[in-house]
Scaffold this active site. Structure first.
Site, PDB file in Angstrom:
ATOM      1  N   ASP A  85      -4.332  -5.204   5.417  1.00 59.75           N
ATOM      2  CA  ASP A  85      -4.584  -6.011   4.230  1.00 59.75           C
ATOM      3  C   ASP A  85      -3.456  -7.021   4.053  1.00 59.75           C
ATOM      4  O   ASP A  85      -2.279  -6.682   4.115  1.00 59.75           O
ATOM      5  CB  ASP A  85      -4.695  -5.128   2.989  1.00 59.75           C
TER       6      ASP A  85
ATOM      7  N   HIS B 240      -2.557  -0.997  -3.473  1.00 55.34           N
ATOM      8  CA  HIS B 240      -3.760  -0.199  -3.248  1.00 55.34           C
ATOM      9  C   HIS B 240      -3.699   1.000  -4.186  1.00 55.34           C
ATOM     10  O   HIS B 240      -2.755   1.789  -4.134  1.00 55.34           O
ATOM     11  CB  HIS B 240      -3.828   0.277  -1.796  1.00 55.34           C
TER      12      HIS B 240
ATOM     13  N   SER C 273       0.875  -1.166   0.000  1.00 57.87           N
ATOM     14  CA  SER C 273       0.000   0.000   0.000  1.00 57.87           C
ATOM     15  C   SER C 273       0.917   1.222   0.000  1.00 57.87           C
ATOM     16  O   SER C 273       1.731   1.375  -0.906  1.00 57.87           O
ATOM     17  CB  SER C 273      -0.919  -0.052   1.226  1.00 57.87           C
TER      18      SER C 273
END
Length: 166
Positions: A124, A32, A5
């Site tokens: 995540d 992301h 991310s």
């Protein structure tokens, strides 16, 4: 499957530079992305490896020595040797695209699955790494001390299934 991310672009660059171009493996990068903009990841990473880098498309066959990037506004999965795209059902802030991909990777590849959790905030990947491990795969986390953002690697390490911290 490699996920990141915040700080992920630099982590992906470093990884691609370090990887041999003829490992015989395929790499699927889950970053992301802002759903409101087209991704520039292919062009940003292309100069860091001689492997072919492409944005994943639905039904695209997975080939060795290739790098596949998740497109914006999509979930990515693997099944029967191809990449599968779907539309996320959750609102943007609640999406976990790396967990989604890792679940399919664990089922599709079992003990041949390898995942790496790189720089990022949040959790995540922390559920998906458990499934990779349950199916006999290898779980790697970036050293949180070296990650630009340590949230994702620390969360994966906290799941107590990480084989290597590198």
């Amino acid at each position: 499957g490699v996920g990141a991310s915040a700080g992920g672009l630099e982590a992906f660059r470093k990884l691609l530079i370090a990887l041999p171009a003829n490992s015989g493996m395929a790499f699927v990068l889950i970053q992301h992305l802002d759903p409101k903009h087209e991704s520039m990841m292919v062009s940003l990473l292309a100069g860091h490896t001689s492997m072919s880098i492409v944005q994943a498309a639905d039904g695209m066959p997975i080939e060795p020595n290739h790098v596949y990037l998740i497109p914006p506004r999509a979930y990515l999965a693997i099944g029967d040797g191809v990449l599968l795209l779907s539309q996320p059902r959750e609102r943007h802030g609640a999406r976990m695209p790396f967990d989604f991909f890792l679940r399919s990777l664990a089922e599709a590849c079992g003990k041949r699955a390898i995942c790496a959790v790189l720089s990022g905030t949040g959790t995540d990947g922390s559920q998906g790494v458990k499934e990779i491990k349950e199916h006999g795969g290898l779980v790697i986390a970036q050293d949180p001390e070296e990650a630009a953002y340590d949230g994702m690697p620390r969360s994966a390490i906290g799941a107590a299934v990480v084989d290597l911290v590198l």
